[in-house]
Design an enzyme around this catalytic site. Structure first.
Site, mmCIF file in Angstrom:
data_model
loop_
_atom_site.group_PDB
_atom_site.id
_atom_site.type_symbol
_atom_site.label_atom_id
_atom_site.label_comp_id
_atom_site.label_asym_id
_atom_site.label_seq_id
_atom_site.Cartn_x
_atom_site.Cartn_y
_atom_site.Cartn_z
ATOM 1 N N THR A 216 47.905 37.534 22.911
ATOM 2 C CA THR A 216 47.509 35.835 23.483
ATOM 3 C C THR A 216 45.987 35.960 22.726
ATOM 4 O OG1 THR A 216 46.619 37.459 25.119
ATOM 5 C CG2 THR A 216 48.097 36.188 25.528
ATOM 6 N N LYS B 93 46.588 44.975 39.181
ATOM 7 C CA LYS B 93 44.918 44.399 39.425
ATOM 8 C C LYS B 93 44.832 45.401 40.046
ATOM 9 C CE LYS B 93 43.558 42.554 35.472
ATOM 10 N NZ LYS B 93 43.331 42.734 34.044
ATOM 11 N N THR C 256 40.257 41.221 39.376
ATOM 12 C CA THR C 256 40.467 40.250 39.350
ATOM 13 C C THR C 256 40.364 39.656 41.208
ATOM 14 O OG1 THR C 256 42.296 38.013 39.463
ATOM 15 C CG2 THR C 256 43.084 40.600 39.637
ATOM 16 N N ASN D 61 36.645 32.797 39.583
ATOM 17 C CA ASN D 61 36.839 31.859 38.303
ATOM 18 C C ASN D 61 36.013 31.626 36.896
ATOM 19 O OD1 ASN D 61 39.358 30.877 40.528
ATOM 20 N ND2 ASN D 61 39.521 29.230 39.438
ATOM 21 N N TYR E 6 50.689 40.109 39.536
ATOM 22 C CA TYR E 6 49.566 39.569 38.747
ATOM 23 C C TYR E 6 48.508 40.691 39.203
ATOM 24 C CZ TYR E 6 45.129 38.672 36.663
ATOM 25 O OH TYR E 6 43.786 38.279 36.594
ATOM 26 N N ARG F 109 36.904 26.318 44.928
ATOM 27 C CA ARG F 109 36.979 28.162 43.863
ATOM 28 C C ARG F 109 35.088 27.453 43.589
ATOM 29 N NH1 ARG F 109 40.833 28.109 45.838
ATOM 30 N NH2 ARG F 109 42.864 27.841 45.239
#
Length: 323
Positions: free
Chosen positions: A38, A145, A116, A170, A141, A219
């Site tokens: 990626t 983490k 995260t 974010n 996900y 956010r």
């Protein structure tokens, strides 16, 4: 920690490349390890050594000449984690376990980990989120983490590792030639800028009936360069046998409508949008308390304005647009 030799896993990705560039600017020696699944080869900063390889194989290159590892290599798509959870357990958890084994074998005893806010799940009315709030991730996900955070805590207690986990909210914006180039793109600000550039017809707002001032999700957006500065502070703050967990965010929330309106003002483009259905599992509000990062790391975001974050992302997006 004074200048050191650092291995940056995932350093050809968005956040990893910005952190690698900041490390080099601070005088550290940097090796980037990335399999380019990626990441992008041209995102590896000049001055960094590059190794194309998997984090699972870090033991092939990690030796006693390294002082620290900054670990960004991971799968990070929430939706994909729901449909292919095995990929997230294998890469995020299994890959980090292999990395910890390699660090122990090479006697590399400092780690900064890219965690995260997804570890918290849906906080409901508990805001802003602190590091002592419950961690109940709602997708594989976030769960992967959180599992890594637990693994690191055990490594610190049993083997004296010095580690800091940084839980991002974010992340947005750009740092010079380093910016977001995800495929597929799922983050709001680059999607909005794709509309402004004409590469996408409209932005879909997923729900406008949330219990927020304008009905859209709120956010906490953090500039990627502020994030990078926190990693250098974390590197210096890591202590043997301790696992420090810090949230990173501005402490202010912006709604989806606010992001779209600000992007219209910054770009001068209309950015058409339509309202679609809610996405399952989307919390109404996610805002961080970064008080621990401020008091323990001495970190404070220096670029908190949404317009500035979007302006930097817009400049990068226009440069990166195919001609």
């Amino acid at each position: 920690m004074n200048t050191s030799k650092c291995l940056v896993t995932g350093g050809a990705g968005y956040i990893g490349s910005v952190v690698a560039d900041h490390l080099l600017a601070a005088g550290h020696a940097v090796t980037v390890l990335d399999d380019l699944s990626t990441g992008h080869r041209d995102a590896v900063p000049e001055g960094a050594e590059f190794i194309e390889g998997r984090v699972q194989d870090a033991g092939r290159w990690l030796d006693g000449s390294y002082d620290a590892v900054l670990h960004f290599a991971a799968c990070s798509q929430v939706g994909e984690s729901v449909t292919a959870p095995e990929k997230y357990w294998r890469n995020n958890v299994g890959g980090t376990l292999d990395l910890l084994d390699a660090m122990r074998a090479a006697d590399v005893r400092t780690l900064v980990f890219s965690s995260t806010a997804a570890t918290y799940g849906d906080p409901g009315s508990v805001l802003p989120l602190t590091e002592t709030d419950p961690t109940t991730p709602t997708n594989p996900y976030g769960a992967s983490k959180l599992a890594v955070d637990h693994m690191i805590a055990g490594e610190c207690a049993a083997h004296g590792l010095a580690a800091v986990s940084l839980r991002y909210f974010n992340v947005a914006g750009a740092h010079g030639r380093y910016g977001e180039r995800h495929d597929p793109e799922t983050h709001l600000i680059p999607l909005v800028l794709q509309v402004a550039l004409g590469g996408r017809a409209e932005i879909v707002v997923h729900g406008d009936d949330y219990p927020t001032p304008d009905g859209t999700c709120v956010r906490d957006y953090l500039h990627v360069a502020d994030l990078a500065e926190a990693h250098l502070l974390a590197l210096a703050a890591a202590r043997p046998g301790e696992h420090l967990v810090c949230n990173l965010g501005n402490g202010n929330g912006f709604s989806v409508h606010e992001v779209v309106e600000t992007a219209r003002a910054v770009t001068g483009h209309p950015v058409p949008h339509r309202t679609g259905p809610r996405r399952p599992g989307d919390p109404a509000v996610l805002v961080a308390s970064a008080e621990r990062a401020r008091t323990v790391l001495g970190w404070k975001p220096r670029r908190p304005e949404l317009a500035g974050i979007i302006a930097d992302a817009w400049e990068f997006a226009r440069r990166a647009e195919p001609r």
